[in-house]
Design a protein around this motif. Structure first.
Motif, mmCIF file in Angstrom:
data_model
loop_
_atom_site.group_PDB
_atom_site.id
_atom_site.type_symbol
_atom_site.label_atom_id
_atom_site.label_comp_id
_atom_site.label_asym_id
_atom_site.label_seq_id
_atom_site.Cartn_x
_atom_site.Cartn_y
_atom_site.Cartn_z
ATOM 1 N N UNK A 73 0.841 -1.192 0.000
ATOM 2 C CA UNK A 73 0.000 0.000 0.000
ATOM 3 C C UNK A 73 0.881 1.249 0.000
ATOM 4 N N UNK A 74 0.576 2.161 -0.915
ATOM 5 C CA UNK A 74 1.306 3.416 -1.000
ATOM 6 C C UNK A 74 2.420 3.418 -2.026
ATOM 7 N N UNK A 75 2.835 2.222 -2.516
ATOM 8 C CA UNK A 75 3.878 2.180 -3.544
ATOM 9 C C UNK A 75 3.332 2.819 -4.823
ATOM 10 N N UNK A 76 4.191 3.540 -5.520
ATOM 11 C CA UNK A 76 3.799 4.242 -6.741
ATOM 12 C C UNK A 76 4.267 3.437 -7.944
ATOM 13 N N UNK A 77 3.366 3.256 -8.924
ATOM 14 C CA UNK A 77 3.720 2.505 -10.131
ATOM 15 C C UNK A 77 3.364 3.332 -11.363
ATOM 16 N N UNK A 78 3.979 2.964 -12.476
ATOM 17 C CA UNK A 78 3.662 3.573 -13.766
ATOM 18 C C UNK A 78 3.489 2.444 -14.775
ATOM 19 N N UNK A 79 2.555 2.621 -15.690
ATOM 20 C CA UNK A 79 2.239 1.582 -16.670
ATOM 21 C C UNK A 79 2.075 2.225 -18.042
ATOM 22 N N UNK A 80 2.702 1.642 -19.043
ATOM 23 C CA UNK A 80 2.515 2.087 -20.426
ATOM 24 C C UNK A 80 1.131 1.617 -20.860
ATOM 25 N N UNK A 81 0.219 2.556 -21.138
ATOM 26 C CA UNK A 81 -1.164 2.161 -21.388
ATOM 27 C C UNK A 81 -1.646 2.325 -22.821
ATOM 28 N N UNK A 82 -1.056 3.213 -23.589
ATOM 29 C CA UNK A 82 -1.519 3.410 -24.970
ATOM 30 C C UNK A 82 -0.345 3.700 -25.871
ATOM 31 N N UNK A 83 -0.575 3.495 -27.167
ATOM 32 C CA UNK A 83 0.424 3.855 -28.161
ATOM 33 C C UNK A 83 1.455 2.776 -28.382
ATOM 34 N N UNK A 84 2.137 2.904 -29.506
ATOM 35 C CA UNK A 84 3.145 1.926 -29.858
ATOM 36 C C UNK A 84 4.537 2.496 -29.747
ATOM 37 N N UNK A 85 5.487 1.677 -30.113
ATOM 38 C CA UNK A 85 6.882 2.091 -30.046
ATOM 39 C C UNK A 85 7.434 2.459 -31.425
ATOM 40 N N UNK A 86 6.560 2.550 -32.431
ATOM 41 C CA UNK A 86 7.031 2.858 -33.769
ATOM 42 C C UNK A 86 7.017 4.358 -34.009
ATOM 43 N N UNK A 87 7.999 4.806 -34.754
ATOM 44 C CA UNK A 87 8.097 6.228 -35.083
ATOM 45 C C UNK A 87 6.899 6.621 -35.933
ATOM 46 N N UNK A 88 6.270 7.718 -35.593
ATOM 47 C CA UNK A 88 5.112 8.188 -36.329
ATOM 48 C C UNK A 88 3.807 7.519 -35.920
ATOM 49 N N UNK A 89 3.880 6.597 -34.978
ATOM 50 C CA UNK A 89 2.683 5.907 -34.504
ATOM 51 C C UNK A 89 1.913 6.767 -33.518
ATOM 52 N N UNK A 90 0.854 6.220 -32.954
ATOM 53 C CA UNK A 90 0.072 6.994 -31.980
ATOM 54 C C UNK A 90 0.934 7.350 -30.772
#
Length: 176
Positions: A73-90
């Motif tokens: 409880x209280x630990x902070x996390x980050x998650x990649x949720x949208x978009x791709x890793x390609x150049x010019x992608x979303x």
């Protein structure tokens, strides 16, 4: 990933449960106790190597599975949720959240289907008939209060921040 944010949870593979007797595979608290009793990731890997049900291909992820179990409880996390890793992608979007409690729960294939989990569940066994070493048995679940999302820009190339492109939850800050 976006599904996790919309459902106020974070999930990852339940493979470490294979260290327990099959009757306890979906007991999150028993899994927490088992992992806590093992001193190091090296010892955990050794135990997994000796386990007939554990898939050796999953050995690479043992440290991140353990980290997931140990989030508090209280630990902070980050998650990649949208978009791709390609150049010019979303554009890529990151979601930031805080673990809401110390509990570790599980999700079976049936529960994931009922909750309309968009992940490919074809490799998951039914909870009443878990398979052998190659079979995935479900998910570990942590409750998360997702606080905000933000776009990720200008990190590709020689100055890329590689920890921002993780596909699994990233443990930013350990509070406990």
């Amino acid at each position: 990933s976006e599904w996790c944010v919309n459902n106020g949870i974070m999930i990852t593979e339940l493979e470490l449960a294979k260290l327990l007797p099959r009757c306890q595979w979906f007991d999150g608290e028993a899994l927490k106790m088992k992992v806590a009793s093992i001193d190091s990731n090296q010892e955990l890997r050794h135990i997994c190597d000796e386990c007939n049900d554990f898939n050796p291909k999953e050995r690479t992820y043992i440290g991140s599975y353990r980290q997931f179990v140990e989030m508090k409880k209280g630990d902070i996390i980050v998650l990649h949720t949208k978009g791709g890793y390609t150049k010019g992608g979303p554009p890529q979007t990151l979601s930031f959240g805080v673990i809401e409690d110390d509990s570790l729960t599980t999700m079976t294939k049936e529960e994931a289907t009922q909750r309309q989990c968009p992940l490919d569940l074809s490799g998951l066994c039914d909870s009443n008939s878990p398979g052998g070493p190659a079979a995935r048995i479900g998910f570990m679940v942590k409750k998360v209060k997702w606080l905000r999302q933000g776009e990720l820009k200008a990190v590709r190339g020689p100055r890329q921040v590689s920890w921002l492109v993780e596909a699994s939850p990233l443990w930013l800050m350990k509070v406990g």
